[in-house]
Design an enzyme around this catalytic site. Sequence first.
Site, PDB file in Angstrom:
ATOM      1  N   THR A  30       0.902  -1.075  -0.163  1.00 49.28           N
ATOM      2  CA  THR A  30      -0.059  -0.176   0.144  1.00 49.28           C
ATOM      3  C   THR A  30       0.906   1.335  -0.023  1.00 49.28           C
ATOM      4  O   THR A  30       0.405   2.313  -0.626  1.00 49.28           O
ATOM      5  CB  THR A  30      -1.082  -0.109   1.284  1.00 49.28           C
ATOM      6  N   SER A  35       1.794  -7.667  -0.783  1.00 46.99           N
ATOM      7  CA  SER A  35       2.764  -8.613  -0.153  1.00 46.99           C
ATOM      8  C   SER A  35       2.058  -9.996  -0.032  1.00 46.99           C
ATOM      9  O   SER A  35       2.410 -10.970   0.283  1.00 46.99           O
ATOM     10  CB  SER A  35       2.967  -8.132   1.212  1.00 46.99           C
ATOM     11  N   THR A  64       2.013  -4.354   4.296  1.00 48.80           N
ATOM     12  CA  THR A  64       1.951  -4.784   5.579  1.00 48.80           C
ATOM     13  C   THR A  64       1.565  -5.879   5.938  1.00 48.80           C
ATOM     14  O   THR A  64       1.619  -6.654   7.064  1.00 48.80           O
ATOM     15  CB  THR A  64       1.106  -3.628   6.374  1.00 48.80           C
ATOM     16  N   ASP A  65       0.996  -6.725   5.168  1.00 46.47           N
ATOM     17  CA  ASP A  65       0.042  -7.943   5.410  1.00 46.47           C
ATOM     18  C   ASP A  65       1.128  -9.016   5.732  1.00 46.47           C
ATOM     19  O   ASP A  65       0.883 -10.015   6.622  1.00 46.47           O
ATOM     20  CB  ASP A  65      -0.567  -8.340   4.105  1.00 46.47           C
TER      21      ASP A  65
HETATM   22  N1  ASP Z   1      -2.577  -5.158   0.744  1.00 41.82           N
HETATM   23  C1  ASP Z   1      -1.439  -4.658   1.197  1.00 41.82           C
HETATM   24  C2  ASP Z   1      -0.165  -5.427   1.309  1.00 41.82           C
HETATM   25  O1  ASP Z   1       0.093  -5.995   2.060  1.00 41.82           O
HETATM   26  C3  ASP Z   1      -1.563  -4.075   2.598  1.00 41.82           C
HETATM   27  C4  ASP Z   1      -0.548  -2.859   3.109  1.00 41.82           C
HETATM   28  O2  ASP Z   1       0.512  -2.743   2.488  1.00 41.82           O
HETATM   29  O3  ASP Z   1      -0.784  -2.154   3.736  1.00 41.82           O
HETATM   30  O4  ASP Z   1       0.511  -5.377   0.211  1.00 41.82           O
END
Ligand code: ASP
Length: 326
Positions: A12, A54, A87-88
């Site tokens: 993100t 991710s 973040t995932d």
């Molecule tokens: N969907 C995103 C990822 O993990 C979530 C994020 O980056 O906050 O790539």
Amino acid sequence: MGRIAVLTTGGTVAMRYDPEAGGPVPLLGPEELAASLPPGAPELALEAVCSLPSSHFTVETLWQIRERTAAWAADPQVDGVVITHGTDTLEETAYLLDLTVPGETPIVVTGAMRSASDLGYEGPANLWASIRVAASSQARGLGTVVVLNDEIHAARFVTKMDTLSTATFQSPGWGPLGRVEGDRVHIPWRLEREVIPCSRLEKRVALIKLGVGMPADPLEDALHRGVRGIVLEGLGGGRIPPWWLPAIEQAVAQGVTVVVASRCPSGRVWDGYGYKGGHRTLRELGCLFSPHLNGQKARIRLMVVLGSASSPEEVARLWEHRTLSK
Ligand code: ASP
């Protein structure tokens, strides 16, 4: 500040609204992220490793990030490495880097919960804080840390706690190692470093979460698929229902490493019970334990250990390497 390498991988933090896709997708490369920084940034070396959410990462993607990070961290011209990441699965990459990249160079993993098209996009603030931590002499020899929301967390303990909050990264039961406070980086705590030399990951490792009354089918299915290691996220302090014990016995007899972690978000995996499925019986069956690593990080550790060890004795020795690290 010296020279900092910034590696982008998507997530993100690198997303912007795309009308065709109907939502944010990874569109920003390292140049765009670097352009969002305030004046006074150190010299940056930029590299796009990949551009993915991710949740789309494979084990090969993870290893590619590890290899590129290790290469930059070994460069004597580089003072620190920052990786921007979704973040995932950020905590898994951070723990892999912490466990396998040797040396003193600070390594910082960061991300954002809001995209560049959202109000309150915190990507530049998190990247800026991460660069300052990576450039700080206090971060040398600390291994890999995760920096978001001005908090500095140990890769070993940090986890994504909330699906939406910008304060999602926490270290339950431990707290942050330090903070970015206005004009200074403050890291009052240090962890003992642990590095396992590793040249490949064993992919055939399953992660199974237990629920009350669950039959042992997922474990039996994994054994039929030929896994080499299994992490069980047990109940409470790591309890397993008695009807799972025959499948565990079969796994160990087949040379499959079984690790017991906990499905609880914090606390040590330990008990003194005498009943079936408590630690005494699990230990007798040949299970290893993950005292402090959550299930997803115990899986990473087991992939590293099985990718590095050449005998069951070495698996046990590497797994047990440092009590607090696990
Ligand atoms: N969907 C995103 C990822 O993990 C979530 C994020 O980056 O906050 O790539």
